[in-house]
Design an enzyme around this catalytic site. Structure first.
Site, PDB file in Angstrom:
ATOM      1  N   CYS A 159     -16.203   1.539   0.855  1.00  0.00           N
ATOM      2  CA  CYS A 159     -14.994   0.772   1.199  1.00  0.00           C
ATOM      3  C   CYS A 159     -14.598   0.960   2.658  1.00  0.00           C
ATOM      4  O   CYS A 159     -13.894   0.128   3.216  1.00  0.00           O
ATOM      5  CB  CYS A 159     -13.852   1.166   0.272  1.00  0.00           C
ATOM      6  SG  CYS A 159     -13.340   2.886   0.391  1.00  0.00           S
ATOM      7  N   ASP A 219     -17.229   7.168  -1.466  1.00  0.00           N
ATOM      8  CA  ASP A 219     -15.960   7.084  -0.729  1.00  0.00           C
ATOM      9  C   ASP A 219     -15.688   8.477  -0.149  1.00  0.00           C
ATOM     10  O   ASP A 219     -16.343   9.457  -0.538  1.00  0.00           O
ATOM     11  CB  ASP A 219     -14.840   6.638  -1.686  1.00  0.00           C
ATOM     12  CG  ASP A 219     -13.508   6.372  -0.991  1.00  0.00           C
ATOM     13  OD1 ASP A 219     -13.485   6.228   0.254  1.00  0.00           O
ATOM     14  OD2 ASP A 219     -12.469   6.314  -1.702  1.00  0.00           O
ATOM     15  N   ARG A 228     -13.451  -8.570   1.843  1.00  0.00           N
ATOM     16  CA  ARG A 228     -12.031  -8.286   1.604  1.00  0.00           C
ATOM     17  C   ARG A 228     -11.217  -9.544   1.889  1.00  0.00           C
ATOM     18  O   ARG A 228     -10.303  -9.893   1.151  1.00  0.00           O
ATOM     19  CB  ARG A 228     -11.535  -7.142   2.525  1.00  0.00           C
ATOM     20  CG  ARG A 228     -12.106  -5.771   2.245  1.00  0.00           C
ATOM     21  CD  ARG A 228     -11.680  -5.239   0.895  1.00  0.00           C
ATOM     22  NE  ARG A 228     -10.236  -5.158   0.739  1.00  0.00           N
ATOM     23  CZ  ARG A 228      -9.463  -4.166   1.197  1.00  0.00           C
ATOM     24  NH1 ARG A 228     -10.003  -3.140   1.825  1.00  0.00           N
ATOM     25  NH2 ARG A 228      -8.157  -4.163   1.006  1.00  0.00           N
ATOM     26  N   HIS A 244      -7.527   0.850  -6.269  1.00  0.00           N
ATOM     27  CA  HIS A 244      -7.713  -0.017  -5.099  1.00  0.00           C
ATOM     28  C   HIS A 244      -8.372  -1.314  -5.578  1.00  0.00           C
ATOM     29  O   HIS A 244      -9.533  -1.597  -5.277  1.00  0.00           O
ATOM     30  CB  HIS A 244      -8.585   0.707  -4.070  1.00  0.00           C
ATOM     31  CG  HIS A 244      -8.504   0.144  -2.686  1.00  0.00           C
ATOM     32  ND1 HIS A 244      -7.707  -0.931  -2.360  1.00  0.00           N
ATOM     33  CD2 HIS A 244      -9.134   0.513  -1.526  1.00  0.00           C
ATOM     34  CE1 HIS A 244      -7.836  -1.203  -1.070  1.00  0.00           C
ATOM     35  NE2 HIS A 244      -8.701  -0.349  -0.545  1.00  0.00           N
ATOM     36  N   GLN A 294     -10.062  -3.980  -3.132  1.00  0.00           N
ATOM     37  CA  GLN A 294     -11.343  -3.518  -2.596  1.00  0.00           C
ATOM     38  C   GLN A 294     -12.465  -3.762  -3.608  1.00  0.00           C
ATOM     39  O   GLN A 294     -13.550  -4.217  -3.254  1.00  0.00           O
ATOM     40  CB  GLN A 294     -11.255  -2.019  -2.263  1.00  0.00           C
ATOM     41  CG  GLN A 294     -12.561  -1.436  -1.756  1.00  0.00           C
ATOM     42  CD  GLN A 294     -12.940  -1.938  -0.383  1.00  0.00           C
ATOM     43  OE1 GLN A 294     -12.149  -1.851   0.553  1.00  0.00           O
ATOM     44  NE2 GLN A 294     -14.147  -2.466  -0.241  1.00  0.00           N
ATOM     45  N   ARG A 332       0.879  -1.187   0.000  1.00  0.00           N
ATOM     46  CA  ARG A 332       0.000   0.000   0.000  1.00  0.00           C
ATOM     47  C   ARG A 332       0.907   1.224   0.000  1.00  0.00           C
ATOM     48  O   ARG A 332       1.709   1.418   0.916  1.00  0.00           O
ATOM     49  CB  ARG A 332      -0.897   0.004   1.246  1.00  0.00           C
ATOM     50  CG  ARG A 332      -1.562   1.346   1.460  1.00  0.00           C
ATOM     51  CD  ARG A 332      -2.671   1.321   2.476  1.00  0.00           C
ATOM     52  NE  ARG A 332      -3.840   0.636   1.967  1.00  0.00           N
ATOM     53  CZ  ARG A 332      -5.044   0.714   2.517  1.00  0.00           C
ATOM     54  NH1 ARG A 332      -5.230   1.435   3.599  1.00  0.00           N
ATOM     55  NH2 ARG A 332      -6.068   0.065   1.990  1.00  0.00           N
TER      56      ARG A 332
HETATM   57  N1  NVA Z   1      -9.962   6.718  -1.254  1.00  0.00           N
HETATM   58  C1  NVA Z   1      -9.580   6.279   0.063  1.00  0.00           C
HETATM   59  C2  NVA Z   1      -9.807   4.814   0.221  1.00  0.00           C
HETATM   60  C3  NVA Z   1      -9.460   4.290   1.572  1.00  0.00           C
HETATM   61  C4  NVA Z   1      -9.627   2.821   1.700  1.00  0.00           C
HETATM   62  C5  NVA Z   1      -8.120   6.635   0.316  1.00  0.00           C
HETATM   63  O1  NVA Z   1      -7.301   6.455  -0.585  1.00  0.00           O
HETATM   64  O2  NVA Z   1      -7.822   7.115   1.405  1.00  0.00           O
HETATM   65  N1   CP Z   2     -11.118  -0.075   2.690  1.00  0.00           N
HETATM   66  C1   CP Z   2      -9.828  -0.162   3.083  1.00  0.00           C
HETATM   67  O1   CP Z   2      -8.918  -0.380   2.286  1.00  0.00           O
HETATM   68  O2   CP Z   2      -9.652  -0.010   4.418  1.00  0.00           O
HETATM   69  P1   CP Z   2      -8.277   0.182   5.199  1.00  0.00           P
HETATM   70  O3   CP Z   2      -7.730   1.535   4.791  1.00  0.00           O
HETATM   71  O4   CP Z   2      -8.669   0.125   6.637  1.00  0.00           O
HETATM   72  O5   CP Z   2      -7.331  -0.905   4.809  1.00  0.00           O
END
Ligand code: NVA
Ligand code: CP
Length: 304
Positions: free
Chosen positions: A260, A220, A288, A129, A132, A102
């Site tokens: 998500c 989101d 997930r 993502h 997800q 990540r």
């Molecule tokens: N769009 C959000 C998704 C988090 C799971 C982010 O990138 O923070």
């Molecule tokens: N939805 C998601 O990816 O959650 P986290 O940021 O908690 O991993």
């Protein structure tokens, strides 16, 4: 399939095969049936951003598959001190059987795959993502019994989630409608991909237009990780891009909601609408685990 970097790289057939495997693995968990397909295998999990779901579901998933997961925090490893990705990739390939990462830049994930010799899984970048969205598709199919022909509507920021939902939704035969403010459109690469789908895709700045006849509404946060300092500006830009009762009145009867998570009630979604659809949203969070186990088995388990 060697890696899982972005849905643009994955075919419709591969997506469906992964969803079928995810359903099977979910049934094993429910029946208490052991399924140690990754015995003796280790997954490294590099995190340059925060996580609850991704970290816990990958780690638990590896355990359930008989393998081991190793949390590698960027700030406590040489990754955070600028060791070149080319070197990290080649070193970790000597110890591990797969890497989940990540991070911010999609290029970093692509580079790991280019220089390493083990499967790389994208656990979220600024661009996409994909894990997800596999869980989202699994959940929608579970609740609706199919994907093809359903209308998916995304409301809000044209961010990593929007990018992956557009690609995943179109590939599996869904209609996809996205409502974003003009300055917050999805990535141009994704819009170019979607252009080939003609009427199956709609990009608008009108949430009501996008929601019309939807079978699943997805939203989101307005400010993603790394954009926290823009929160106030974004609250202004996204006013009106909220999933609320008025918006849901435009949709088909039985329309689902996916988020998500984490969710910001009172911003992208109202608390009442969130709670009315909480079962679907927490099924999505649970999936997930199952969807990612399918990806792990496919990439690391010899079930090519
Ligand atoms: N769009 C959000 C998704 C988090 C799971 C982010 O990138 O923070
Ligand atoms: N939805 C998601 O990816 O959650 P986290 O940021 O908690 O991993």
């Amino acid at each position: 399939m060697k890696h899982f970097l972005k849905l643009l790289d994955v075919s419709k057939e591969e997506i469906i095969e992964l969803l079928d495997l995810a359903d099977l693995l979910k049934s094993y968990v429910k029946e208490g049936k052991p399924h140690p397909f990754l015995q003796g295998k280790t997954l490294g999990m590099i995190f340059e951003k925060s996580s609850t779901r991704t970290r816990v579901s990958f780690e638990t998933g590896m355990y359930q598959l008989g393998g081991h997961a190793l949390f590698i925090s960027a700030k406590d490893s040489q990754v955070g001190r600028g060791e070149p990705t080319e070197d990290t990739a080649r070193v970790l390939s000597r110890y591990l059987d797969g890497i989940m990462i990540r991070t911010f830049d999609q290029e970093e994930v692509e580079k790991l795959a280019q220089y390493g010799s083990i499967p790389i899984i994208n656990g979220l970048t600024d661009f996409c993502h994909p894990c997800q969205v596999m869980a989202d598709l699994q959940t929608i199919r579970e609740h609706k019994g199919k994907l093809e022909g359903l209308k998916m509507c995304f409301i809000g920021d044209g961010n990593n989630m929007a990018n992956s939902l557009i690609v995943g939704g179109l590939k599996v035969g869904m209609q996809v409608a996205v409502a974003c403010p003009k300055d917050y459109a999805p990535d141009q690469k994704v819009l170019d991909f979607a252009a080939a789908y003609g009427d199956q895709f709609l990009l608008t700045d009108s949430p009501m237009e996008a929601a019309k006849g939807a079978d699943v509404v997805i939203t989101d946060v307005w400010a993603s990780m790394g954009q926290e300092e823009e929160q106030k500006i974004r609250e202004v830009a996204f006013a009106g891009y909220q999933v609320n009762a008025e918006l849901m009145a435009q949709t088909n009867p039985g329309c689902m909601i996916q988020h998500c998570l984490p969710a910001h009630r009172g911003e992208e979604i109202t608390a009442d609408v969130f709670e009315a659809h909480a079962d679907e949203i927490f099924d999505e969070a649970e999936n997930r685990l199952h969807a990612q186990k399918a990806i792990l088995v496919k990439l690391m388990g010899g079930r090519k």
